[in-house]
Motif scaffolding. Structure first.
Motif, mmCIF file in Angstrom:
data_model
loop_
_atom_site.group_PDB
_atom_site.id
_atom_site.type_symbol
_atom_site.label_atom_id
_atom_site.label_comp_id
_atom_site.label_asym_id
_atom_site.label_seq_id
_atom_site.Cartn_x
_atom_site.Cartn_y
_atom_site.Cartn_z
ATOM 1 N N PHE A 1 0.810 -1.221 0.000
ATOM 2 C CA PHE A 1 0.000 0.000 0.000
ATOM 3 C C PHE A 1 0.846 1.276 0.000
ATOM 4 C CE2 PHE A 1 -2.764 3.112 2.278
ATOM 5 C CZ PHE A 1 -3.727 3.249 1.299
ATOM 6 N N ILE A 2 1.494 1.584 1.091
ATOM 7 C CA ILE A 2 2.155 2.877 1.277
ATOM 8 C C ILE A 2 3.188 3.167 0.191
ATOM 9 C CG2 ILE A 2 3.574 4.266 2.854
ATOM 10 C CD1 ILE A 2 0.713 3.827 3.854
ATOM 11 N N ASP A 3 4.066 2.204 -0.079
ATOM 12 C CA ASP A 3 5.148 2.440 -1.040
ATOM 13 C C ASP A 3 4.668 2.602 -2.479
ATOM 14 O OD1 ASP A 3 6.898 2.316 1.074
ATOM 15 O OD2 ASP A 3 7.588 0.277 0.640
ATOM 16 N N ARG A 4 3.427 2.272 -2.743
ATOM 17 C CA ARG A 4 2.872 2.401 -4.096
ATOM 18 C C ARG A 4 2.266 3.784 -4.343
ATOM 19 N NH1 ARG A 4 0.591 -3.477 -5.680
ATOM 20 N NH2 ARG A 4 2.264 -4.648 -4.692
ATOM 21 N N LEU A 5 2.232 4.606 -3.295
ATOM 22 C CA LEU A 5 1.592 5.913 -3.394
ATOM 23 C C LEU A 5 2.623 7.030 -3.270
ATOM 24 C CD1 LEU A 5 -1.460 5.187 -1.072
ATOM 25 C CD2 LEU A 5 -1.361 5.004 -3.563
ATOM 26 N N THR A 6 2.340 8.138 -3.939
ATOM 27 C CA THR A 6 3.188 9.322 -3.800
ATOM 28 C C THR A 6 2.762 10.080 -2.553
ATOM 29 O OG1 THR A 6 1.674 10.758 -5.025
ATOM 30 C CG2 THR A 6 3.336 9.533 -6.327
ATOM 31 N N SER A 7 3.555 11.036 -2.154
ATOM 32 C CA SER A 7 3.176 11.859 -0.997
ATOM 33 C C SER A 7 1.877 12.614 -1.290
ATOM 34 C CB SER A 7 4.305 12.816 -0.606
ATOM 35 O OG SER A 7 4.638 13.646 -1.686
ATOM 36 N N GLU A 8 1.666 12.996 -2.540
ATOM 37 C CA GLU A 8 0.407 13.666 -2.917
ATOM 38 C C GLU A 8 -0.780 12.704 -2.787
ATOM 39 O OE1 GLU A 8 3.177 13.693 -4.933
ATOM 40 O OE2 GLU A 8 3.799 15.772 -4.550
ATOM 41 N N ASP A 9 -0.571 11.450 -3.210
ATOM 42 C CA ASP A 9 -1.618 10.437 -3.064
ATOM 43 C C ASP A 9 -1.995 10.256 -1.595
ATOM 44 O OD1 ASP A 9 -1.521 9.860 -5.818
ATOM 45 O OD2 ASP A 9 -0.141 8.172 -5.520
ATOM 46 N N LEU A 10 -0.972 10.154 -0.737
ATOM 47 C CA LEU A 10 -1.214 9.960 0.693
ATOM 48 C C LEU A 10 -1.942 11.154 1.300
ATOM 49 C CD1 LEU A 10 2.144 8.270 1.696
ATOM 50 C CD2 LEU A 10 -0.113 7.195 1.587
ATOM 51 N N ALA A 11 -1.575 12.368 0.886
ATOM 52 C CA ALA A 11 -2.255 13.570 1.393
ATOM 53 C C ALA A 11 -3.726 13.566 0.957
ATOM 54 C CB ALA A 11 -1.541 14.828 0.905
ATOM 55 N N ALA A 12 -3.972 13.194 -0.298
ATOM 56 C CA ALA A 12 -5.353 13.131 -0.790
ATOM 57 C C ALA A 12 -6.141 12.062 -0.040
ATOM 58 C CB ALA A 12 -5.356 12.838 -2.294
ATOM 59 N N LEU A 13 -5.504 10.924 0.194
ATOM 60 C CA LEU A 13 -6.168 9.851 0.931
ATOM 61 C C LEU A 13 -6.499 10.286 2.357
ATOM 62 C CD1 LEU A 13 -7.133 6.946 0.701
ATOM 63 C CD2 LEU A 13 -4.865 6.213 1.413
ATOM 64 N N GLU A 14 -5.580 10.996 2.980
ATOM 65 C CA GLU A 14 -5.833 11.499 4.334
ATOM 66 C C GLU A 14 -7.031 12.450 4.343
ATOM 67 O OE1 GLU A 14 -3.483 13.765 7.977
ATOM 68 O OE2 GLU A 14 -2.498 13.529 6.044
ATOM 69 N N GLU A 15 -7.120 13.316 3.355
ATOM 70 C CA GLU A 15 -8.248 14.250 3.259
ATOM 71 C C GLU A 15 -9.556 13.499 3.023
ATOM 72 O OE1 GLU A 15 -10.496 17.702 3.241
ATOM 73 O OE2 GLU A 15 -8.478 17.317 3.995
ATOM 74 N N ILE A 16 -9.532 12.510 2.151
ATOM 75 C CA ILE A 16 -10.730 11.704 1.897
ATOM 76 C C ILE A 16 -11.156 10.991 3.170
ATOM 77 C CG2 ILE A 16 -11.591 9.670 0.666
ATOM 78 C CD1 ILE A 16 -9.718 10.611 -1.692
ATOM 79 N N ALA A 17 -10.213 10.394 3.868
ATOM 80 C CA ALA A 17 -10.532 9.686 5.113
ATOM 81 C C ALA A 17 -11.143 10.626 6.139
ATOM 82 C CB ALA A 17 -9.270 9.030 5.679
ATOM 83 N N ARG A 18 -10.617 11.835 6.236
ATOM 84 C CA ARG A 18 -11.149 12.820 7.188
ATOM 85 C C ARG A 18 -12.610 13.136 6.842
ATOM 86 N NH1 ARG A 18 -6.995 15.626 8.515
ATOM 87 N NH2 ARG A 18 -6.538 16.318 6.407
ATOM 88 N N LYS A 19 -12.912 13.294 5.556
ATOM 89 C CA LYS A 19 -14.280 13.593 5.133
ATOM 90 C C LYS A 19 -15.225 12.425 5.396
ATOM 91 C CE LYS A 19 -13.085 16.951 1.578
ATOM 92 N NZ LYS A 19 -13.062 17.229 0.119
ATOM 93 N N VAL A 20 -14.756 11.212 5.096
ATOM 94 C CA VAL A 20 -15.598 10.036 5.305
ATOM 95 C C VAL A 20 -15.845 9.807 6.785
ATOM 96 C CG1 VAL A 20 -15.683 7.516 5.043
ATOM 97 C CG2 VAL A 20 -14.946 8.944 3.136
ATOM 98 N N ARG A 21 -14.790 9.963 7.583
ATOM 99 C CA ARG A 21 -14.901 9.751 9.035
ATOM 100 C C ARG A 21 -15.818 10.774 9.661
ATOM 101 N NH1 ARG A 21 -9.538 9.332 10.151
ATOM 102 N NH2 ARG A 21 -9.430 11.550 10.475
ATOM 103 N N GLY A 22 -15.792 11.999 9.165
ATOM 104 C CA GLY A 22 -16.658 13.058 9.675
ATOM 105 C C GLY A 22 -16.204 13.552 11.028
ATOM 106 N N PRO A 23 -16.967 14.498 11.585
ATOM 107 C CA PRO A 23 -16.585 15.043 12.898
ATOM 108 C C PRO A 23 -16.734 13.994 13.992
ATOM 109 C CG PRO A 23 -18.711 15.909 12.189
ATOM 110 C CD PRO A 23 -18.173 15.086 11.054
ATOM 111 N N ARG A 24 -15.844 14.059 14.929
ATOM 112 C CA ARG A 24 -15.903 13.116 16.054
ATOM 113 C C ARG A 24 -16.736 13.745 17.162
ATOM 114 N NH1 ARG A 24 -10.715 9.381 16.421
ATOM 115 N NH2 ARG A 24 -10.601 8.984 14.229
#
Length: 129
Positions: free
Chosen positions: A105-128
């Motif tokens: 997983f991790i090594d197949r992604l660029t730092s930009e990919d990981l940043a985008a994934l983090e943003e997507i995860a934050r949106k999906v997870r929603g406010p705590r």
């Protein structure tokens, strides 16, 4: 994507003698006070029924990875306790599992990919709450 990564990491865990559920139970218990958690909480975390986890815990108990203790607050429940053998097994498996997650997983992604994934995860997870 999830299925592909899980299949790869599951194959790699088998090489160290664990299944994905084994690893999840062991790693969760290792993070808890006194390496102990209720069967009910662990089943909820894994999105499993209590009976399914109970059967799996029986197999892990037979292998010496954990033991059960009665839960005085829940007559039908029990606590799962990580044994020394379970902790040793996890300690041995963890570096290989981290390397597997990186490889699949991790090594197949660029730092930009990981940043985008983090943003997507934050949106999906929603406010705590």
């Amino acid at each position: 994507m999830v299925a592909t990564v899980q299949a790869g990491t599951a194959r790699d865990l088998v090489e160290v003698g664990l299944s994905e559920p084994d690893y999840e139970v062991l790693s969760t218990l290792s993070e808890r006070p006194e390496h102990t958690g209720s069967l009910h909480e662990q089943a909820a975390k894994m999105n499993w029924s209590r009976s399914r986890l109970s059967r799996h815990a029986t197999r892990m108990e037979q292998r010496g990875l954990l033991r059960r203790e009665p839960d005085p607050a829940d007559g039908r429940g029990c606590f799962l306790v990580l044994t020394e053998q379970g902790l040793d097994t996890l300690t041995t498996a963890a570096p290989a599992h981290v390397a597997s997650v990186r490889h699949h997983f991790i090594d197949r992604l660029t730092s930009e990919d990981l940043a985008a994934l983090e943003e997507i995860a934050r949106k999906v997870r929603g406010p705590r709450d």
